[in-house]
Design a protein around this motif. Structure first.
Motif, PDB file in Angstrom:
ATOM      1  N   LYS A 198       0.835  -1.201   0.000  1.00 40.06           N
ATOM      2  CA  LYS A 198       0.000   0.000   0.000  1.00 40.06           C
ATOM      3  C   LYS A 198       0.875   1.258   0.000  1.00 40.06           C
ATOM      4  CE  LYS A 198      -3.885   2.238   0.188  1.00 40.06           C
ATOM      5  NZ  LYS A 198      -4.772   2.292  -1.007  1.00 40.06           N
ATOM      6  N   ARG A 199       1.951   1.229   0.791  1.00 39.06           N
ATOM      7  CA  ARG A 199       2.875   2.366   0.828  1.00 39.06           C
ATOM      8  C   ARG A 199       3.421   2.667  -0.563  1.00 39.06           C
ATOM      9  NH1 ARG A 199       8.161   1.931   0.682  1.00 39.06           N
ATOM     10  NH2 ARG A 199       8.133  -0.225   1.446  1.00 39.06           N
ATOM     11  N   LEU A 200       3.824   1.642  -1.295  1.00 31.90           N
ATOM     12  CA  LEU A 200       4.371   1.847  -2.637  1.00 31.90           C
ATOM     13  C   LEU A 200       3.303   2.341  -3.611  1.00 31.90           C
ATOM     14  CD1 LEU A 200       6.866  -1.113  -2.970  1.00 31.90           C
ATOM     15  CD2 LEU A 200       7.401   1.309  -3.079  1.00 31.90           C
ATOM     16  N   GLU A 201       2.092   1.825  -3.461  1.00 26.78           N
ATOM     17  CA  GLU A 201       0.997   2.314  -4.295  1.00 26.78           C
ATOM     18  C   GLU A 201       0.824   3.822  -4.111  1.00 26.78           C
ATOM     19  OE1 GLU A 201      -3.844   2.327  -4.217  1.00 26.78           O
ATOM     20  OE2 GLU A 201      -2.844   0.538  -3.447  1.00 26.78           O
ATOM     21  N   GLU A 202       0.862   4.260  -2.882  1.00 33.19           N
ATOM     22  CA  GLU A 202       0.684   5.690  -2.585  1.00 33.19           C
ATOM     23  C   GLU A 202       1.864   6.504  -3.100  1.00 33.19           C
ATOM     24  OE1 GLU A 202       0.168   5.573   1.618  1.00 33.19           O
ATOM     25  OE2 GLU A 202      -1.946   4.918   1.495  1.00 33.19           O
ATOM     26  N   GLU A 203       3.080   5.972  -2.970  1.00 33.73           N
ATOM     27  CA  GLU A 203       4.259   6.716  -3.412  1.00 33.73           C
ATOM     28  C   GLU A 203       4.282   6.877  -4.933  1.00 33.73           C
ATOM     29  OE1 GLU A 203       7.179   5.408   0.306  1.00 33.73           O
ATOM     30  OE2 GLU A 203       7.605   4.688  -1.718  1.00 33.73           O
ATOM     31  N   PHE A 207       3.858  10.192  -7.359  1.00 30.36           N
ATOM     32  CA  PHE A 207       4.781  10.491  -8.462  1.00 30.36           C
ATOM     33  C   PHE A 207       3.995  10.987  -9.674  1.00 30.36           C
ATOM     34  CE2 PHE A 207       7.173   9.646 -12.271  1.00 30.36           C
ATOM     35  CZ  PHE A 207       8.499   9.893 -11.932  1.00 30.36           C
ATOM     36  N   THR A 208       2.912  10.306 -10.005  1.00 27.21           N
ATOM     37  CA  THR A 208       2.108  10.718 -11.161  1.00 27.21           C
ATOM     38  C   THR A 208       1.418  12.060 -10.895  1.00 27.21           C
ATOM     39  OG1 THR A 208       0.060   9.591 -10.469  1.00 27.21           O
ATOM     40  CG2 THR A 208       1.665   8.294 -11.711  1.00 27.21           C
ATOM     41  N   GLU A 209       0.966  12.262  -9.673  1.00 26.99           N
ATOM     42  CA  GLU A 209       0.227  13.482  -9.349  1.00 26.99           C
ATOM     43  C   GLU A 209       1.139  14.714  -9.287  1.00 26.99           C
ATOM     44  OE1 GLU A 209      -1.833  12.501  -5.783  1.00 26.99           O
ATOM     45  OE2 GLU A 209      -3.337  11.254  -6.825  1.00 26.99           O
ATOM     46  N   LYS A 210       2.433  14.478  -9.106  1.00 27.42           N
ATOM     47  CA  LYS A 210       3.377  15.597  -9.096  1.00 27.42           C
ATOM     48  C   LYS A 210       3.455  16.268 -10.463  1.00 27.42           C
ATOM     49  CE  LYS A 210       6.375  17.295  -7.189  1.00 27.42           C
ATOM     50  NZ  LYS A 210       6.423  18.734  -6.841  1.00 27.42           N
ATOM     51  N   TYR A 211       3.018  15.572 -11.506  1.00 21.06           N
ATOM     52  CA  TYR A 211       3.049  16.154 -12.850  1.00 21.06           C
ATOM     53  C   TYR A 211       1.840  17.058 -13.122  1.00 21.06           C
ATOM     54  CZ  TYR A 211       7.159  13.478 -14.050  1.00 21.06           C
ATOM     55  OH  TYR A 211       8.439  12.992 -14.087  1.00 21.06           O
ATOM     56  N   ASP A 212       0.929  17.083 -12.185  1.00 22.88           N
ATOM     57  CA  ASP A 212      -0.166  18.051 -12.244  1.00 22.88           C
ATOM     58  C   ASP A 212       0.402  19.411 -11.818  1.00 22.88           C
ATOM     59  OD1 ASP A 212      -2.380  19.705 -11.544  1.00 22.88           O
ATOM     60  OD2 ASP A 212      -3.631  17.924 -11.253  1.00 22.88           O
ATOM     61  N   TYR A 213       0.176  20.446 -12.608  1.00 18.77           N
ATOM     62  CA  TYR A 213       0.750  21.773 -12.329  1.00 18.77           C
ATOM     63  C   TYR A 213       0.392  22.291 -10.942  1.00 18.77           C
ATOM     64  CZ  TYR A 213      -3.796  24.033 -13.082  1.00 18.77           C
ATOM     65  OH  TYR A 213      -5.101  24.448 -12.971  1.00 18.77           O
ATOM     66  N   ARG A 214      -0.736  21.826 -10.412  1.00 19.28           N
ATOM     67  CA  ARG A 214      -1.163  22.283  -9.094  1.00 19.28           C
ATOM     68  C   ARG A 214      -0.274  21.737  -7.980  1.00 19.28           C
ATOM     69  NH1 ARG A 214      -7.303  20.417  -9.943  1.00 19.28           N
ATOM     70  NH2 ARG A 214      -6.062  18.689 -10.812  1.00 19.28           N
ATOM     71  N   ASN A 215       0.488  20.676  -8.289  1.00 18.17           N
ATOM     72  CA  ASN A 215       1.337  20.051  -7.271  1.00 18.17           C
ATOM     73  C   ASN A 215       2.825  20.298  -7.498  1.00 18.17           C
ATOM     74  OD1 ASN A 215      -0.901  18.847  -5.994  1.00 18.17           O
ATOM     75  ND2 ASN A 215      -0.866  17.138  -7.455  1.00 18.17           N
ATOM     76  N   LYS A 216       3.159  21.136  -8.489  1.00 21.86           N
ATOM     77  CA  LYS A 216       4.559  21.253  -8.891  1.00 21.86           C
ATOM     78  C   LYS A 216       5.458  21.793  -7.777  1.00 21.86           C
ATOM     79  CE  LYS A 216       4.081  25.779 -11.182  1.00 21.86           C
ATOM     80  NZ  LYS A 216       5.099  26.513 -10.441  1.00 21.86           N
ATOM     81  N   ASP A 217       4.926  22.560  -6.856  1.00 19.07           N
ATOM     82  CA  ASP A 217       5.735  23.120  -5.771  1.00 19.07           C
ATOM     83  C   ASP A 217       5.666  22.301  -4.491  1.00 19.07           C
ATOM     84  OD1 ASP A 217       6.590  25.305  -7.332  1.00 19.07           O
ATOM     85  OD2 ASP A 217       4.741  26.413  -6.866  1.00 19.07           O
ATOM     86  N   LYS A 218       4.927  21.209  -4.525  1.00 15.97           N
ATOM     87  CA  LYS A 218       4.805  20.358  -3.335  1.00 15.97           C
ATOM     88  C   LYS A 218       5.979  19.381  -3.272  1.00 15.97           C
ATOM     89  CE  LYS A 218      -0.239  20.660  -3.101  1.00 15.97           C
ATOM     90  NZ  LYS A 218      -1.524  19.913  -3.143  1.00 15.97           N
TER      91      LYS A 218
END
Length: 248
Positions: A198-203, A207-218
């Motif tokens: 589950k931890r790896l699924e979340e990580e 990773f994929t969600e970091k490519y959303d511009y809204r998350n670029k500074d997170k």
């Protein structure tokens, strides 16, 4: 508990904070075998007799090539090919194709030449070395689990295992533990696997969600290398490893 040859390396593997301690062990065994065979061992007659007979699989030929000792590889191959060509000539001489049938397709098991090649494809000096020693590490795992409190804590705090080695441990517990030990062992093992999968699924999802511009500074958190760790967890091994070479 009296220490065996396998105790310290196994303890070190569990202390390495790896996604799978048994992948860690297998990598150590594999690299040791490559270093050994391309160190000075290829000059020893008994070793060359063994490599002449068994040869190597595709994966370990590639590792031998990457390792960098061209002369060592050439010397091993020169005598291996003498044996290989002698056996090939005998197989071809004895070969007789079966008669064609309209109702039945021939199978590899009905073709001695194909059977011989099939065996060659699954014959490897390095694979044999890993398999022989891995079984001993698996035995040591269960001995330490039963008798060594420090190891038990390392096991409980580990990141679990890849699915391949999880399978080995789930099967091994059936034969190496008594009923009381099984009742304690399997809940720990299963909890480790569920929690860390589950931890790896979340990580990797992060990773994929970091490519959303809204998350670029997170913050990336632990997701930057989640791809290779997920691959390891799903199938074993280290897909991001650089080639293992003689000058490491």
């Amino acid at each position: 508990m009296k220490e065996s040859l396998y105790t310290i390396p196994l303890m070190d593997a569990f202390k390495a904070d790896d996604e799978c301690p048994f992948c860690f062990i297998e990598r150590e065994l594999e690299q040791h075998a490559i270093s050994f065979i391309l160190g000075s061992a290829y000059m020893e007659d008994d070793i060359r007799m063994e490599t002449d007979e068994t040869g190597f699989c595709r994966h370990h030929y590639k590792m031998m090539y990457d390792y960098g000792n061209r002369l060592g590889s050439a010397l091993i191959l020169s005598t291996h090919f003498k044996k290989l060509n002698k056996d090939l000539k005998e197989q071809i001489k004895a070969f007789s194709p079966g008669k064609t049938s309209l109702f039945k397709k021939s199978k590899a098991s009905e073709n001695p030449l194909s059977d011989w090649i099939e065996k060659k494809e699954h014959s490897c000096y390095v694979c044999n070395y890993i398999e022989k020693n891995y079984d001993r590490y698996l035995d040591t795992f269960f001995e330490l689990y039963k008798k060594n409190p420090e190891f038990l804590e390392l096991f409980k705090k580990s990141k679990g295992f890849c699915l391949h080695h999880f399978k080995e441990l789930a099967a091994g517990g059936q034969n190496k533990l008594n009923d009381k030990q099984k009742a304690e062992f399997y809940p720990i093992l299963f909890s480790l696997m569920e929690e860390n999968m589950k931890r790896l699924e979340e990580e990797v999802t992060w990773f994929t969600e970091k490519y959303d511009y809204r998350n670029k500074d997170k913050d990336w958190g632990n997701s930057k290398d989640s791809i290779q760790r997920c691959m390891q967890k799903a199938a074993g091994g280290y897909p991001a490893d650089a080639p293992f070479t003689a000058d490491r």
